[in-house]
Design a protein around this motif. Structure first.
Motif, mmCIF file in Angstrom:
data_model
loop_
_atom_site.group_PDB
_atom_site.id
_atom_site.type_symbol
_atom_site.label_atom_id
_atom_site.label_comp_id
_atom_site.label_asym_id
_atom_site.label_seq_id
_atom_site.Cartn_x
_atom_site.Cartn_y
_atom_site.Cartn_z
ATOM 1 N N PRO A 28 0.799 -1.238 0.000
ATOM 2 C CA PRO A 28 0.000 0.000 0.000
ATOM 3 C C PRO A 28 0.823 1.275 0.000
ATOM 4 C CG PRO A 28 -0.885 -1.590 1.577
ATOM 5 C CD PRO A 28 0.406 -2.149 1.091
ATOM 6 N N VAL A 29 2.074 1.211 0.427
ATOM 7 C CA VAL A 29 2.888 2.422 0.486
ATOM 8 C C VAL A 29 3.061 3.053 -0.888
ATOM 9 C CG1 VAL A 29 5.166 1.356 0.163
ATOM 10 C CG2 VAL A 29 4.947 3.391 1.598
ATOM 11 N N TYR A 30 2.929 2.248 -1.961
ATOM 12 C CA TYR A 30 3.086 2.754 -3.318
ATOM 13 C C TYR A 30 1.779 3.253 -3.931
ATOM 14 C CZ TYR A 30 7.492 0.090 -3.142
ATOM 15 O OH TYR A 30 8.728 -0.400 -2.796
ATOM 16 N N SER A 31 0.675 3.052 -3.266
ATOM 17 C CA SER A 31 -0.627 3.361 -3.852
ATOM 18 C C SER A 31 -0.853 4.865 -3.919
ATOM 19 C CB SER A 31 -1.752 2.710 -3.048
ATOM 20 O OG SER A 31 -1.889 3.334 -1.779
ATOM 21 N N LEU A 32 -1.668 5.281 -4.875
ATOM 22 C CA LEU A 32 -2.010 6.693 -5.002
ATOM 23 C C LEU A 32 -2.738 7.176 -3.758
ATOM 24 C CD1 LEU A 32 -2.057 9.281 -6.640
ATOM 25 C CD2 LEU A 32 -4.111 8.432 -7.811
ATOM 26 N N ALA A 33 -3.599 6.341 -3.199
ATOM 27 C CA ALA A 33 -4.340 6.741 -1.997
ATOM 28 C C ALA A 33 -3.399 7.023 -0.832
ATOM 29 C CB ALA A 33 -5.342 5.654 -1.620
ATOM 30 N N ARG A 34 -2.421 6.152 -0.595
ATOM 31 C CA ARG A 34 -1.493 6.356 0.522
ATOM 32 C C ARG A 34 -0.606 7.576 0.273
ATOM 33 N NH1 ARG A 34 0.841 2.905 4.207
ATOM 34 N NH2 ARG A 34 -1.254 2.009 4.292
ATOM 35 N N LEU A 35 -0.128 7.728 -0.958
ATOM 36 C CA LEU A 35 0.723 8.871 -1.263
ATOM 37 C C LEU A 35 -0.042 10.180 -1.126
ATOM 38 C CD1 LEU A 35 2.605 7.294 -4.273
ATOM 39 C CD2 LEU A 35 3.669 8.040 -2.139
ATOM 40 N N ARG A 36 -1.296 10.182 -1.530
ATOM 41 C CA ARG A 36 -2.120 11.383 -1.337
ATOM 42 C C ARG A 36 -2.250 11.709 0.149
ATOM 43 N NH1 ARG A 36 -6.746 9.834 -5.832
ATOM 44 N NH2 ARG A 36 -6.121 11.395 -7.417
ATOM 45 N N GLU A 37 -2.479 10.691 0.955
ATOM 46 C CA GLU A 37 -2.604 10.892 2.396
ATOM 47 C C GLU A 37 -1.306 11.434 2.986
ATOM 48 O OE1 GLU A 37 -3.283 8.245 6.463
ATOM 49 O OE2 GLU A 37 -3.455 7.300 4.495
ATOM 50 N N ASP A 38 -0.199 10.789 2.669
ATOM 51 C CA ASP A 38 1.098 11.206 3.212
ATOM 52 C C ASP A 38 1.442 12.630 2.782
ATOM 53 O OD1 ASP A 38 1.166 8.637 4.140
ATOM 54 O OD2 ASP A 38 2.823 7.982 2.865
ATOM 55 N N PHE A 39 1.299 12.901 1.493
ATOM 56 C CA PHE A 39 1.711 14.203 0.968
ATOM 57 C C PHE A 39 0.804 15.321 1.461
ATOM 58 C CE2 PHE A 39 4.022 12.381 -3.051
ATOM 59 C CZ PHE A 39 4.932 11.760 -2.205
ATOM 60 N N SER A 40 -0.475 15.006 1.695
ATOM 61 C CA SER A 40 -1.369 16.040 2.223
ATOM 62 C C SER A 40 -0.970 16.434 3.636
ATOM 63 C CB SER A 40 -2.826 15.560 2.187
ATOM 64 O OG SER A 40 -3.040 14.500 3.108
ATOM 65 N N ILE A 41 -0.498 15.459 4.436
ATOM 66 C CA ILE A 41 -0.007 15.763 5.780
ATOM 67 C C ILE A 41 1.237 16.636 5.692
ATOM 68 C CG2 ILE A 41 0.982 14.773 7.883
ATOM 69 C CD1 ILE A 41 -0.802 12.313 7.391
ATOM 70 N N MET A 42 2.142 16.285 4.787
ATOM 71 C CA MET A 42 3.352 17.076 4.616
ATOM 72 C C MET A 42 3.027 18.516 4.232
ATOM 73 S SD MET A 42 5.759 14.366 2.555
ATOM 74 C CE MET A 42 5.927 12.669 3.095
ATOM 75 N N ALA A 43 2.133 18.666 3.258
ATOM 76 C CA ALA A 43 1.755 20.009 2.812
ATOM 77 C C ALA A 43 1.085 20.786 3.936
ATOM 78 C CB ALA A 43 0.836 19.915 1.600
ATOM 79 N N ARG A 44 0.263 20.123 4.704
ATOM 80 C CA ARG A 44 -0.388 20.765 5.854
ATOM 81 C C ARG A 44 0.645 21.272 6.850
ATOM 82 N NH1 ARG A 44 -2.758 16.593 9.719
ATOM 83 N NH2 ARG A 44 -0.545 16.604 10.289
ATOM 84 N N ASP A 45 1.747 20.519 7.007
ATOM 85 C CA ASP A 45 2.805 20.915 7.931
ATOM 86 C C ASP A 45 3.671 22.050 7.385
ATOM 87 O OD1 ASP A 45 1.929 19.005 9.691
ATOM 88 O OD2 ASP A 45 3.578 17.605 9.337
ATOM 89 N N GLY A 46 3.494 22.382 6.121
ATOM 90 C CA GLY A 46 4.268 23.470 5.536
ATOM 91 C C GLY A 46 5.386 23.046 4.618
#
Length: 349
Positions: free
Chosen positions: A71-89
Motif C-alpha cells: 500500500p505504500v506505493y498506492s495513489l491513496a497512501r501517497l495522497r494521504e502522506d503528501f497532504s499531511i506534509m503540505a499541511r505541515d508546511g
C-alpha cells in the motif's frame, strides 16, 4: 509516545516574499474539476532558482515496500502522506526508495505531489541486498520512461539522485561511473539535474577516480549529515558537529548548491542504534527528549541555513518506514499517523 518540540514551533522554511512566481514557492498547480492542469510555461520558468532553497524543505519519505502491491506505493497512501506534509508546511519531499520498479509508482508520486504542490527529489534506488540490486536497471529505465512520458513530470520532479550512499555501500562498483555518466546525459537531455545522495565518508573512501567523476558530474550536493552515527555526543551538543560536517562538505564540493537529504535521530530503541563510536553506550541520547533536542538545533538555526543557502529535509516522515527515526509515529487503522512532532510554517528572518 509523543514528542513535543518547542523548537519545531519555530521551524524555518525557505520562503522569500520578494519573489512569488516560481515553484514550489508562490506558484502552485491549478485544478479544474479536481483535475491537475499541466502548466504551460517551460520547466525553467516554473522552478525557483537555487537562492530560494534554504531552511526546512520537507520530509524524507521512505518507499521501500517489499512488493509492488504494498500500500505504500498506492495513489491513496501517497495522497494521504503528501497532504499531511503540505499541511505541515513542506514544499518538497525527498523519495527514499522505491524498491518497486513499475512505472505506476512514479506516476502515483507525481500525481499526489502535484495535487499537494510538492516538488520531488527523485532517485534511482540501487538497494542493499542482491534481490534489490538486481532490479536497479529496471528502476532506472522506468523512471526515465515516466520522465519522458508524463506531462506533469518536469513540473514535479526537481532532480534525480543516482542512489543513496552508493559510494559508501559500493553496490554497483564495477560500473558506477559509467552508469552515472550515462544517466547524467539522459537526464540532461530532459532538463533534469543529477545528484548523488551521499555521506562525506562515502566520498572519502571511494576510489579517487570515482570520487572526482561524481563531484565533477553532479549538479548539486545532496549531503548526508549524520552525527547520530558520526560521534557519541549528546544530541543537544551536536550543533558544532553539524556545522563542521557542512563546512567539510563545502570544502570537498565547492561552488555547487547544497541540500541536506539525510540527518536522522532516534526517538526510541525500536530501530537503529548509534553504532561503534559510542563504545557500548549505543543508545546514548536516543529518546524522545534527545530527539526534541536534536531537531530543535535544526529549527532554531534557520538564519544559519539562510546565510549558507542550504535547504534540508527531515529524515524521516514516519516510524513505519525507519522505526525510531520517524517524525510521525507508526501508522495504524485506528490512527493513521500519531502526531509526534509539529512543524509550523514560519519564515526565516
Amino acid at each position: 509516545m509523543k514528542i513535543s518540540l518547542l523548537g519545531l514551533a519555530a521551524t524555518c522554511l525557505a520562503v522569500v516574499s520578494a519573489q512569488s512566481n516560481c515553484f514550489p514557492y508562490g506558484t502552485s498547480f491549478q485544478q479544474v474539476n479536481g483535475v491537475v492542469q499541466t502548466p504551460t510555461v517551460t520547466r525553467e520558468q516554473w522552478w525557483c532558482g537555487w537562492d530560494r532553497y534554504y531552511g526546512w524543505l520537507g520530509y524524507v519519505r521512505d518507499l521501500k515496500g517489499s512488493t509492488c502491491s504494498d500500500p505504500v506505493y498506492s495513489l491513496a497512501r501517497l495522497r494521504e502522506d503528501f497532504s499531511i506534509m503540505a499541511r505541515d508546511g513542506a514544499v518538497m519531499v525527498r523519495i527514499y526508495g522505491p524498491i518497486c520498479e513499475q512505472t505506476s509508482v512514479w506516476n502515483n508520486i507525481i500525481q499526489a505531489a502535484a495535487e499537494n504542490n510538492l516538488g520531488v527529489l527523485g532517485i534511482v534506488w540501487h538497494g542493499y541486498n542482491p534481490q534489490e540490486e538486481s532490479m536497479w536497471g529496471a528502476r532506472k529505465d522506468n523512471l526515465l520512461k515516466v520522465l519522458r512520458e508524463n506531462p506533469l513530470a518536469k513540473y514535479v520532479i526537481h532532480s534525480v539522485s543516482f542512489g543513496s550512499e552508493p559510494l559508501f555501500s559500493w553496490n554497483i562498483s564495477d560500473t558506477y561511473v559509467k552508469e552515472f555518466i550515462a544517466l547524467k546525459a539522459a537526464l540532461k537531455a530532459l532538463g533534469y539535474p543529477i545528484t548523488v545522495s551521499e555521506m562525506k565518508y562515502g566520498y572519502d573512501q571511494a576510489p579517487k577516480a570515482t570520487r572526482d567523476a561524481v563531484i565533477a558530474g553532479i549538479d548539486f550536493n545532496s549531503a548526508h549529515i549524520m552525527p547520530y552515527y558520526g560521534n557519541c555526543l549528546n544530541p543537544a551538543d551536536e550543533w558544532n558537529s553539524i556545522t563542521s560536517d557542512i563546512a567539510a562538505f563545502k570544502g570537498l564540493i565547492p561552488g555547487k548548491p547544497m541540500m541536506i537529504t539525510q540527518n536522522p535521530w532516534g526517538a526510541g530503541q525500536d530501530g537503529r542504534d548509534r553504532g561503534s563510536n559510542c563504545n557500548g553506550d549505543i543508545w546514548k541520547g536516543v529518546s524522545t527528549t534527545g530527539a526534541n533536542q536534536y531537531w530543535n538545533l535544526w529549527n532554531t538555526h534557520c538564519n544559519y541555513f539562510k546565510d549558507q543557502q542550504i535547504g534540508w529535509f527531515a529524515h524521516t516522515f514516519s516510524s513505519d518506514s525507519e522505526g525510531n527515526f520517524g517524525i510521525y509515529g507508526y501508522r495504524s487503522d485506528a490512527e493513521h499517523y500519531p502526531k509526534r512532532i509539529t512543524f509550523e510554517r514560519l519564515r526565516c528572518a
